[in-house]
Write a protein that holds these residues in place. Structure first.
Motif, PDB file in Angstrom:
ATOM      1  N   PRO A  52       0.820  -1.227   0.000  1.00 50.45           N
ATOM      2  CA  PRO A  52       0.000   0.000   0.000  1.00 50.45           C
ATOM      3  C   PRO A  52       0.850   1.271   0.000  1.00 50.45           C
ATOM      4  CG  PRO A  52      -0.859  -1.586   1.577  1.00 50.45           C
ATOM      5  CD  PRO A  52       0.439  -2.134   1.104  1.00 50.45           C
ATOM      6  N   ILE A  53       1.925   1.292   0.777  1.00 51.29           N
ATOM      7  CA  ILE A  53       2.759   2.493   0.866  1.00 51.29           C
ATOM      8  C   ILE A  53       3.543   2.704  -0.426  1.00 51.29           C
ATOM      9  CG2 ILE A  53       4.629   3.614   2.121  1.00 51.29           C
ATOM     10  CD1 ILE A  53       1.896   3.474   3.572  1.00 51.29           C
ATOM     11  N   ASP A  54       4.052   1.643  -1.016  1.00 52.05           N
ATOM     12  CA  ASP A  54       4.750   1.798  -2.295  1.00 52.05           C
ATOM     13  C   ASP A  54       3.797   2.298  -3.381  1.00 52.05           C
ATOM     14  OD1 ASP A  54       7.157   1.052  -1.244  1.00 52.05           O
ATOM     15  OD2 ASP A  54       7.083  -1.016  -1.976  1.00 52.05           O
ATOM     16  N   PHE A  55       2.552   1.794  -3.370  1.00 56.42           N
ATOM     17  CA  PHE A  55       1.536   2.256  -4.326  1.00 56.42           C
ATOM     18  C   PHE A  55       1.241   3.740  -4.092  1.00 56.42           C
ATOM     19  CE2 PHE A  55      -2.703   3.019  -5.936  1.00 56.42           C
ATOM     20  CZ  PHE A  55      -2.775   2.259  -7.091  1.00 56.42           C
ATOM     21  N   LEU A  56       1.070   4.126  -2.838  1.00 54.74           N
ATOM     22  CA  LEU A  56       0.808   5.518  -2.485  1.00 54.74           C
ATOM     23  C   LEU A  56       1.937   6.422  -2.960  1.00 54.74           C
ATOM     24  CD1 LEU A  56      -0.563   7.864  -0.909  1.00 54.74           C
ATOM     25  CD2 LEU A  56       0.587   6.989   1.153  1.00 54.74           C
ATOM     26  N   ASN A  57       3.177   6.038  -2.665  1.00 52.60           N
ATOM     27  CA  ASN A  57       4.312   6.875  -3.046  1.00 52.60           C
ATOM     28  C   ASN A  57       4.480   6.945  -4.564  1.00 52.60           C
ATOM     29  OD1 ASN A  57       5.090   7.715  -0.486  1.00 52.60           O
ATOM     30  ND2 ASN A  57       6.396   5.934  -0.152  1.00 52.60           N
ATOM     31  N   ALA A  58       4.232   5.839  -5.249  1.00 52.02           N
ATOM     32  CA  ALA A  58       4.337   5.841  -6.712  1.00 52.02           C
ATOM     33  C   ALA A  58       3.303   6.777  -7.316  1.00 52.02           C
ATOM     34  CB  ALA A  58       4.168   4.423  -7.257  1.00 52.02           C
ATOM     35  N   TYR A  59       2.095   6.788  -6.758  1.00 52.76           N
ATOM     36  CA  TYR A  59       1.059   7.691  -7.264  1.00 52.76           C
ATOM     37  C   TYR A  59       1.417   9.143  -6.953  1.00 52.76           C
ATOM     38  CZ  TYR A  59      -3.484   9.629  -8.426  1.00 52.76           C
ATOM     39  OH  TYR A  59      -4.490  10.371  -8.998  1.00 52.76           O
ATOM     40  N   ARG A  60       1.932   9.395  -5.750  1.00 47.74           N
ATOM     41  CA  ARG A  60       2.371  10.747  -5.406  1.00 47.74           C
ATOM     42  C   ARG A  60       3.450  11.231  -6.380  1.00 47.74           C
ATOM     43  NH1 ARG A  60       2.762   9.921   1.205  1.00 47.74           N
ATOM     44  NH2 ARG A  60       0.736  10.891   1.707  1.00 47.74           N
ATOM     45  N   LEU A  61       4.370  10.346  -6.725  1.00 50.97           N
ATOM     46  CA  LEU A  61       5.442  10.714  -7.648  1.00 50.97           C
ATOM     47  C   LEU A  61       4.902  10.987  -9.049  1.00 50.97           C
ATOM     48  CD1 LEU A  61       8.203   8.197  -6.504  1.00 50.97           C
ATOM     49  CD2 LEU A  61       8.202  10.679  -6.171  1.00 50.97           C
ATOM     50  N   GLU A  62       3.885  10.224  -9.470  1.00 50.25           N
ATOM     51  CA  GLU A  62       3.242  10.490 -10.764  1.00 50.25           C
ATOM     52  C   GLU A  62       2.668  11.904 -10.798  1.00 50.25           C
ATOM     53  OE1 GLU A  62       0.169   7.864 -11.963  1.00 50.25           O
ATOM     54  OE2 GLU A  62       1.530   6.225 -12.489  1.00 50.25           O
ATOM     55  N   LYS A  63       1.960  12.265  -9.740  1.00 45.50           N
ATOM     56  CA  LYS A  63       1.352  13.595  -9.692  1.00 45.50           C
ATOM     57  C   LYS A  63       2.433  14.675  -9.628  1.00 45.50           C
ATOM     58  CE  LYS A  63      -2.516  13.810  -9.644  1.00 45.50           C
ATOM     59  NZ  LYS A  63      -3.513  13.713 -10.744  1.00 45.50           N
ATOM     60  N   ALA A  64       3.500  14.412  -8.873  1.00 45.59           N
ATOM     61  CA  ALA A  64       4.587  15.374  -8.777  1.00 45.59           C
ATOM     62  C   ALA A  64       5.278  15.558 -10.125  1.00 45.59           C
ATOM     63  CB  ALA A  64       5.596  14.916  -7.721  1.00 45.59           C
ATOM     64  N   ALA A  65       5.482  14.467 -10.848  1.00 46.70           N
ATOM     65  CA  ALA A  65       6.127  14.547 -12.159  1.00 46.70           C
ATOM     66  C   ALA A  65       5.312  15.417 -13.113  1.00 46.70           C
ATOM     67  CB  ALA A  65       6.314  13.141 -12.736  1.00 46.70           C
ATOM     68  N   ALA A  66       3.995  15.275 -13.069  1.00 41.23           N
ATOM     69  CA  ALA A  66       3.136  16.097 -13.925  1.00 41.23           C
ATOM     70  C   ALA A  66       3.237  17.570 -13.540  1.00 41.23           C
ATOM     71  CB  ALA A  66       1.692  15.619 -13.818  1.00 41.23           C
ATOM     72  N   LEU A  67       3.296  17.868 -12.248  1.00 38.08           N
ATOM     73  CA  LEU A  67       3.420  19.250 -11.805  1.00 38.08           C
ATOM     74  C   LEU A  67       4.766  19.843 -12.187  1.00 38.08           C
ATOM     75  CD1 LEU A  67       1.770  18.974  -8.262  1.00 38.08           C
ATOM     76  CD2 LEU A  67       0.830  20.114 -10.290  1.00 38.08           C
ATOM     77  N   LEU A  68       5.813  19.048 -12.146  1.00 36.17           N
ATOM     78  CA  LEU A  68       7.141  19.531 -12.536  1.00 36.17           C
ATOM     79  C   LEU A  68       7.164  19.957 -13.999  1.00 36.17           C
ATOM     80  CD1 LEU A  68       9.377  16.879 -10.727  1.00 36.17           C
ATOM     81  CD2 LEU A  68       9.363  19.338 -10.260  1.00 36.17           C
ATOM     82  N   LYS A  69       6.460  19.223 -14.827  1.00 36.18           N
ATOM     83  CA  LYS A  69       6.443  19.520 -16.256  1.00 36.18           C
ATOM     84  C   LYS A  69       5.460  20.620 -16.629  1.00 36.18           C
ATOM     85  CE  LYS A  69       9.425  16.683 -18.212  1.00 36.18           C
ATOM     86  NZ  LYS A  69      10.574  17.206 -18.992  1.00 36.18           N
ATOM     87  N   ASN A  70       4.375  20.740 -15.878  1.00 38.53           N
ATOM     88  CA  ASN A  70       3.268  21.593 -16.329  1.00 38.53           C
ATOM     89  C   ASN A  70       3.036  22.844 -15.492  1.00 38.53           C
ATOM     90  OD1 ASN A  70       2.613  19.708 -18.417  1.00 38.53           O
ATOM     91  ND2 ASN A  70       1.597  18.431 -16.885  1.00 38.53           N
ATOM     92  N   THR A  71       3.826  23.043 -14.430  1.00 37.30           N
ATOM     93  CA  THR A  71       3.671  24.245 -13.605  1.00 37.30           C
ATOM     94  C   THR A  71       5.054  24.838 -13.317  1.00 37.30           C
ATOM     95  OG1 THR A  71       3.915  23.250 -11.393  1.00 37.30           O
ATOM     96  CG2 THR A  71       1.751  23.058 -12.460  1.00 37.30           C
ATOM     97  N   HIS A  72       5.033  26.042 -12.742  1.00 31.36           N
ATOM     98  CA  HIS A  72       6.274  26.714 -12.338  1.00 31.36           C
ATOM     99  C   HIS A  72       6.434  26.691 -10.818  1.00 31.36           C
ATOM    100  CE1 HIS A  72       7.026  28.093 -16.398  1.00 31.36           C
ATOM    101  NE2 HIS A  72       5.782  28.560 -16.475  1.00 31.36           N
ATOM    102  N   ALA A  73       5.639  25.879 -10.135  1.00 34.18           N
ATOM    103  CA  ALA A  73       5.732  25.794  -8.680  1.00 34.18           C
ATOM    104  C   ALA A  73       7.114  25.283  -8.283  1.00 34.18           C
ATOM    105  CB  ALA A  73       4.652  24.863  -8.134  1.00 34.18           C
ATOM    106  N   SER A  74       7.567  25.696  -7.116  1.00 32.41           N
ATOM    107  CA  SER A  74       8.875  25.256  -6.642  1.00 32.41           C
ATOM    108  C   SER A  74       8.840  23.762  -6.339  1.00 32.41           C
ATOM    109  CB  SER A  74       9.275  26.032  -5.390  1.00 32.41           C
ATOM    110  OG  SER A  74       8.465  25.646  -4.287  1.00 32.41           O
ATOM    111  N   ILE A  75      10.011  23.145  -6.372  1.00 28.04           N
ATOM    112  CA  ILE A  75      10.096  21.707  -6.097  1.00 28.04           C
ATOM    113  C   ILE A  75       9.629  21.424  -4.673  1.00 28.04           C
ATOM    114  CG2 ILE A  75      11.690  19.771  -5.829  1.00 28.04           C
ATOM    115  CD1 ILE A  75      13.295  20.909  -8.167  1.00 28.04           C
ATOM    116  N   ALA A  76       9.975  22.311  -3.748  1.00 27.49           N
ATOM    117  CA  ALA A  76       9.550  22.127  -2.357  1.00 27.49           C
ATOM    118  C   ALA A  76       8.030  22.168  -2.242  1.00 27.49           C
ATOM    119  CB  ALA A  76      10.182  23.199  -1.478  1.00 27.49           C
TER     120      ALA A  76
END
Length: 277
Positions: free
Chosen positions: A221-245
């Motif tokens: 469950p935790i690996d699934f949760l973190n993998a999904y969080r990383l998917e969403k973060a990757a999309a934000l890195l590419k599509n927004t100017h928000a800071s990494i933090a």
């Protein structure tokens, strides 16, 4: 991944390569469309609910809507086409939809059907999927009408196979629980949730939660949760100017250093490098 669409038709054809060198393999998921998988080159594994099986060049797998599934490769490169079709596209033709389509998608025993490439139905479906790709690339005048004809011919093959081929039923109560817990993750991934909260969402114990996730997603469950969080973060890195933090925090990571380590492990590149690539 290459994606082909057909104007306003709720149909998507995708071409993708699957191998172990590609970072971040897809998570187990489900959707409200029929999905047809065509192996163009190599071989790969397909995991549907509890079933895991090998698909080789030419093979076809038909997956009914709302089935938890993913495709992956152990050690070889594989080229695969996936066709997603929303059956509701034919609902306006009331009698046809209720006689020929609804009995298929509502059949609880129909989770998936796999067909060898030498199967005549598989061969015909493969040819029609190839024709769809050519159509999407060339886009001749009125091509959406031709695409509708090809998709209708594919659905006819699905209808015939559903009636004639043995079904591989493997759904159970645990599948409903798994979807409920995964949906909880999709809706609350940015919050401070862990194993206890995920298990509570499914109304089961922590140990049962881990067992169900392993059964349907082949991960914890935790690996699934973190993998999904990383998917969403990757999309934000590419599509927004928000800071990494800020991105790390919005996706549920309280420490940027931990986020950076997980991202590097999952994608083989730092968040900053991913954004600039």
């Amino acid at each position: 991944m290459k994606t082909f669409t057909f104007e306003t038709l709720p149909v998507t054809l995708a071409e993708r390569e699957i191998n172990t060198t590609i970072p971040h393999q897809e998570l187990a998921h489900w959707h409200d469309t029929l999905e047809l998988i065509q192996v163009k080159q190599g071989q790969m594994h397909c995991h549907v609910n509890e079933s895991d099986f090998l698909l080789k060049k030419g093979d076809i797998c038909i997956i009914n809507q709302d089935q938890v599934h993913r495709i992956y490769s152990d050690d070889t490169s594989c080229l695969v086409h996936t066709l997603s079709v929303d059956p509701m596209m034919l609902s306006s033709i009331h009698e046809l939809y209720h006689q020929l389509i609804l009995p298929i998608i509502s059949d609880q025993d129909f989770t998936h059907i796999r067909m060898h490439g030498r199967n005549s139905h598989a061969h015909l479906i493969s040819n029609l999927m190839d024709d769809l790709q050519i159509l999407a690339q060339e886009k001749p005048s009125g091509y959406a009408l031709q695409a509708l004809a090809y998709v209708s011919m594919i659905l006819r093959q699905v209808y015939i196979v559903h009636n004639d081929e043995p079904l591989e039923a493997d759904h159970d109560e645990d599948l409903r629980i798994q979807k409920k817990m995964a949906t909880f993750i999709y809706e609350h991934y940015g919050e401070a949730i862990g194993l206890s909260e995920i298990a509570q969402a499914g109304g089961i114990s922590r140990s049962k939660c881990s067992t169900v996730f392993k059964k349907y997603t082949e991960t914890s469950p935790i690996d699934f949760l973190n993998a999904y969080r990383l998917e969403k973060a990757a999309a934000l890195l590419k599509n927004t100017h928000a800071s990494i933090a800020d991105i790390a925090f919005s996706c549920g990571f309280n420490q940027q250093s931990y986020f950076n380590r997980l991202f590097l492990r999952e994608y083989g590149i730092t968040p900053k490098g991913y954004r600039n690539a």
